[in-house]
Design a protein around this motif. Sequence first.
Motif, short mmCIF file in Angstrom:
data_model
loop_
_atom_site.label_atom_id
_atom_site.label_comp_id
_atom_site.label_asym_id
_atom_site.label_seq_id
_atom_site.Cartn_x
_atom_site.Cartn_y
_atom_site.Cartn_z
N CYS A 79 0.76 -1.33 -0.17
CA CYS A 79 0.00 0.17 -0.01
C CYS A 79 1.01 1.19 -0.23
O CYS A 79 0.62 2.12 -0.80
CB CYS A 79 -0.88 0.09 1.54
N PHE A 80 1.87 1.26 0.96
CA PHE A 80 2.85 2.31 0.78
C PHE A 80 3.62 2.64 -0.46
O PHE A 80 3.62 3.85 -0.85
CB PHE A 80 3.98 2.33 1.96
N ALA A 81 3.90 1.50 -0.81
CA ALA A 81 4.60 1.63 -2.34
C ALA A 81 3.75 2.20 -3.30
O ALA A 81 4.23 3.06 -3.97
CB ALA A 81 5.38 0.21 -2.73
N GLU A 82 2.69 1.74 -3.61
CA GLU A 82 1.62 2.28 -4.46
C GLU A 82 1.26 3.55 -4.38
O GLU A 82 1.27 4.56 -5.23
CB GLU A 82 0.24 1.26 -4.61
N ALA A 83 1.05 4.09 -2.85
CA ALA A 83 0.73 5.54 -2.70
C ALA A 83 1.61 6.43 -2.71
O ALA A 83 1.61 7.72 -3.20
CB ALA A 83 0.05 5.60 -1.28
N TYR A 84 2.95 6.11 -2.36
CA TYR A 84 3.97 6.92 -2.33
C TYR A 84 5.29 6.96 -3.15
O TYR A 84 6.24 7.77 -3.28
CB TYR A 84 4.46 7.24 -0.74
N LEU A 85 5.45 5.49 -3.48
CA LEU A 85 6.97 5.41 -4.12
C LEU A 85 6.74 5.21 -5.69
O LEU A 85 7.51 5.79 -6.64
CB LEU A 85 7.43 4.06 -3.42
N GLN A 86 5.57 4.41 -6.14
CA GLN A 86 5.57 3.83 -7.47
C GLN A 86 4.28 4.16 -8.27
O GLN A 86 4.33 3.98 -9.11
CB GLN A 86 5.64 2.27 -7.50
N GLY A 87 3.35 4.64 -7.59
CA GLY A 87 2.18 5.13 -8.17
C GLY A 87 2.24 6.02 -9.19
O GLY A 87 3.17 6.76 -9.26
N ALA A 88 1.04 6.05 -10.17
CA ALA A 88 1.25 6.92 -11.14
C ALA A 88 1.22 8.58 -10.61
O ALA A 88 0.59 8.83 -9.48
CB ALA A 88 0.04 6.89 -11.76
N GLY A 89 2.09 9.37 -11.33
CA GLY A 89 2.07 10.58 -11.23
C GLY A 89 3.01 11.15 -9.80
O GLY A 89 2.94 12.31 -9.58
N ILE A 90 3.55 10.41 -9.13
CA ILE A 90 4.63 10.60 -8.14
C ILE A 90 5.85 11.02 -8.74
O ILE A 90 6.55 10.35 -9.33
CB ILE A 90 4.73 9.18 -7.29
N GLU A 91 6.17 12.38 -8.21
CA GLU A 91 7.59 13.00 -8.57
C GLU A 91 8.64 12.81 -7.52
O GLU A 91 9.64 13.01 -7.88
CB GLU A 91 7.04 14.31 -9.05
N ALA A 92 8.21 12.98 -6.42
CA ALA A 92 9.35 12.91 -5.25
C ALA A 92 8.95 11.64 -4.25
O ALA A 92 8.40 11.77 -3.25
CB ALA A 92 9.48 14.14 -4.54
N PRO A 93 9.20 10.45 -4.82
CA PRO A 93 8.93 9.18 -3.98
C PRO A 93 9.43 9.28 -2.48
O PRO A 93 10.68 9.46 -2.30
CB PRO A 93 9.44 8.23 -4.76
N GLN A 94 8.53 9.29 -1.47
CA GLN A 94 8.87 9.15 -0.15
C GLN A 94 7.58 8.90 0.75
O GLN A 94 6.64 9.31 0.75
CB GLN A 94 9.51 10.44 0.39
N VAL A 95 7.78 7.97 1.47
CA VAL A 95 7.03 7.47 2.46
C VAL A 95 6.86 8.50 3.76
O VAL A 95 7.87 8.48 4.26
CB VAL A 95 7.39 5.96 3.16
N PRO A 96 5.83 9.20 3.99
CA PRO A 96 5.71 10.01 5.18
C PRO A 96 6.25 9.25 6.44
O PRO A 96 5.78 8.38 6.86
CB PRO A 96 4.14 10.49 5.04
N ASN A 97 7.19 9.98 7.24
CA ASN A 97 7.62 9.47 8.29
C ASN A 97 7.50 10.44 9.50
O ASN A 97 8.56 10.44 10.54
CB ASN A 97 8.92 8.88 8.32
#
Length: 180
Positions: A105-123
């Motif tokens: 879920c994290f990968a799809e939402a924050y790392l690899q999903g469509a339109g993501i320009e600055a991949p980073q999981v919020p921490n």
Amino acid sequence: MSKIRVATCSLAGCFGCHMSFLDLDERIADLVELIEFDRSPLTDIKIVDAAGVDIGLIEGGVCNAENVHTLREFRSRCRILVAVGACALTGGVPALRNRIPLQECFAEAYLQGAGIEAPQVPNDPELPLLLDRVYPLHEVVRIDHVLPGCPPPADAFWELLTALLAGREPDLDYALRRFD
Ligand code: SF4
């Protein structure tokens, strides 16, 4: 005669159940002759009074550590706790993620999903920790009544509240159990 005190709260939900409650329209004027709202998005009061309330209505499932804390505190201050809507009863729409590992879920939402320009999981430490899955309320605290539906229709809220005020069991027949 003192009024019955009612609180409402939302966890992982969409506030649609609260909106359906407002569909009571002019019957809300009848209700406020009998009840007084404490914590609720309707009053913008954020914490239930320490003295507690008679009835608590809560929508949404439990998806993070903050939800667990809020639910346990709400339970401790409500004499009667009502789980409102499919998300509260089963996890509902937010629980669709339960079949997918959290890391995916994290990968799809924050790392690899469509339109993501600055991949980073919020921490940010201010963010509440996500649970491994979305839980229905009854897996975390004791629930006294349920109001099924997505959302439950306004007539179901009316039947539930007038029944509890009269000291009888709510009669939620088929017409009051709506999922659309
Ligand atoms: Fe929204 Fe339906 Fe969940 Fe209520 S049960 S919070 S209307 S998704």
